[in-house]
Design a protein around this motif. Structure first.
Motif, mmCIF file in Angstrom:
data_model
loop_
_atom_site.group_PDB
_atom_site.id
_atom_site.type_symbol
_atom_site.label_atom_id
_atom_site.label_comp_id
_atom_site.label_asym_id
_atom_site.label_seq_id
_atom_site.Cartn_x
_atom_site.Cartn_y
_atom_site.Cartn_z
ATOM 1 N N THR A 72 1.057 -1.109 -0.119
ATOM 2 C CA THR A 72 -0.021 0.046 0.050
ATOM 3 C C THR A 72 0.849 1.268 -0.053
ATOM 4 O O THR A 72 1.798 1.370 0.852
ATOM 5 N N TYR A 73 0.667 1.904 -0.949
ATOM 6 C CA TYR A 73 1.650 3.382 -1.159
ATOM 7 C C TYR A 73 0.517 4.419 -1.244
ATOM 8 O O TYR A 73 -0.414 4.375 -2.046
ATOM 9 N N PRO A 74 0.981 5.616 -0.633
ATOM 10 C CA PRO A 74 0.134 7.036 -0.670
ATOM 11 C C PRO A 74 0.231 7.407 -2.168
ATOM 12 O O PRO A 74 1.047 7.408 -2.963
ATOM 13 N N ARG A 75 -1.278 7.849 -2.549
ATOM 14 C CA ARG A 75 -1.196 8.633 -3.916
ATOM 15 C C ARG A 75 -0.307 9.797 -4.001
ATOM 16 O O ARG A 75 -0.123 10.319 -5.049
ATOM 17 N N ASN A 76 0.049 10.611 -2.642
ATOM 18 C CA ASN A 76 0.802 11.785 -2.836
ATOM 19 C C ASN A 76 2.125 11.297 -2.596
ATOM 20 O O ASN A 76 3.128 12.079 -2.294
ATOM 21 N N GLY A 77 2.676 10.024 -2.717
ATOM 22 C CA GLY A 77 3.945 9.712 -2.433
ATOM 23 C C GLY A 77 4.981 10.138 -3.559
ATOM 24 O O GLY A 77 4.874 10.419 -4.670
ATOM 25 N N LYS A 78 6.167 10.121 -2.987
ATOM 26 C CA LYS A 78 7.056 10.957 -3.912
ATOM 27 C C LYS A 78 7.564 10.218 -5.282
ATOM 28 O O LYS A 78 7.735 10.748 -6.296
ATOM 29 N N PHE A 79 7.518 8.606 -5.261
ATOM 30 C CA PHE A 79 7.576 8.107 -6.625
ATOM 31 C C PHE A 79 6.194 7.271 -7.137
ATOM 32 O O PHE A 79 6.591 6.543 -7.757
ATOM 33 N N ILE A 80 5.315 8.036 -6.811
ATOM 34 C CA ILE A 80 4.063 7.417 -7.364
ATOM 35 C C ILE A 80 3.947 7.214 -8.798
ATOM 36 O O ILE A 80 3.311 6.367 -9.470
#
Length: 330
Positions: A72-80
């Motif tokens: 699970t990775y945030p939509r505003n993550g640096k590497f999205i």
């Protein structure tokens, strides 16, 4: 005067090095998943990105099946923007099988996060790979290693990177039907009601399969013999043991976003000593343990670490500063 023997005891810190020192089972554990562009890229490098801002990563491994990874990775993550189908995630299966490559096969998006599903690279290489020819793989008094070699040596889409190792000593009259199956099923399919008997290496020879990136291991008895004897009384008819590790966590990697606010230093205010006194050098975030039961807190994530506290339901630990014995937790 007689010589005096000196004995030196070395404690495993988890970072021992050298040709004559056994590696600690802790030192290669990853702190976050890595993203890579290709399956042949070196998993010992940082790849395209180190995904330290991930929210959760979980590997699922069922006996004699190919492991899967879900992140699970945030939509505003640096590497999205880099996380895409067909790319490679590198993660750990357990403390021994580390830095494993998983091919991303699905990226599900929501308002807040994305959920990434990936399959271990060995499964991705074999699951859609038929075996050339229509005749069964047959042999009289052959080993499991011979059968595995026949399967991998006749792939419709050859994969030179794949290696295999089997220590199963049993020999059998092999007869594996390959007319309507893929290479993975020819290795791992168990016998089922209604199918042709012994139609895979696992069904024919037994044992345990596990995978270390592109190496297939087939072991007569997986795991370690710890020399533990279970003694039982007379007339026992059954014995069973069940363990569940659902929702079990073996470590917490907490992080926080830092918002410095308005700059304190200006052209007219360069009193660094005064600014240092105004700054809050305390913790920047906290972790609250809300699960049932209790968990010991150790002073290091390595063998020989000392217990310095205990988490119980509702316990909150500050991060951003070291935890010391005697620290008060709210």
């Amino acid at each position: 005067m007689a010589d005096t023997a000196t004995t030196t005891t070395t404690e495993d810190t988890g970072y021992s090095v050298g040709l004559d020192v056994d590696e600690s089972p802790y030192q290669d554990i990853m702190q976050c998943p890595l993203l890579m562009d290709n399956a042949v890229d070196d998993a010992a490098t940082q790849g395209e990105a180190s995904l330290f801002d991930f929210k959760e990563a979980k590997t699922t491994w069922v006996a004699n099946q190919v492991p899967t990874l879900q992140m699970t990775y945030p939509r505003n993550g640096k590497f999205i923007k880099l996380i895409q189908v067909e790319k490679i995630l590198v993660g750990d299966v357990n403390r021994i099988i580390t830095h494993q490559k998983f091919r991303i096969n699905e990226v599900l998006r929501s308002d807040q996060d994305i959920v990434v599903n990936a399959t271990h690279i060995i499964g991705e290489y074999l699951v859609n790979n038929p075996i050339k020819g229509s005749q069964p793989i047959t042999g009289a008094n052959v080993t499991a290693s011979w059968c595995i070699g026949e399967i991998l040596g006749h792939l419709a889409k050859p994969v030179p990177e794949i290696n295999y190792d089997s220590d199963v000593t049993k020999v059998a009259n092999a007869n594996i039907d390959i007319s309507n199956t893929n290479a993975l099923n020819a290795l791992l399919d168990p016998d089922q009601i209604g199918d042709k008997p012994a139609n895979s290496v696992l069904a024919q020879y037994g044992g345990d399969f596990y995978f270390d990136n592109t190496t297939i291991y087939h072991r007569e008895h997986a795991g370690r013999d710890r020399n533990i004897t279970v003694r039982y009384g007379q007339n026992i008819t059954s014995y069973s043991q069940q363990k569940t590790i659902n929702d079990m966590y073996v470590g917490i990697y907490a992080y926080a976003d830092y918002n410095p606010g308005p700059a304190l230093a200006t052209l007219d205010n360069v009193d660094w000593n005064g600014l240092a006194n105004q700054s809050d050098w305390g913790s920047v975030a906290s972790v609250t343990y809300n699960a049932a039961g209790s968990v010991d807190i150790y002073n290091a994530p390595v063998k020989g670490a000392q217990v310095i506290g205990q988490l119980t339901t509702g316990t909150q630990i500050q991060i951003g500063k070291p935890i010391h014995d005697g620290d008060t937790v709210a």
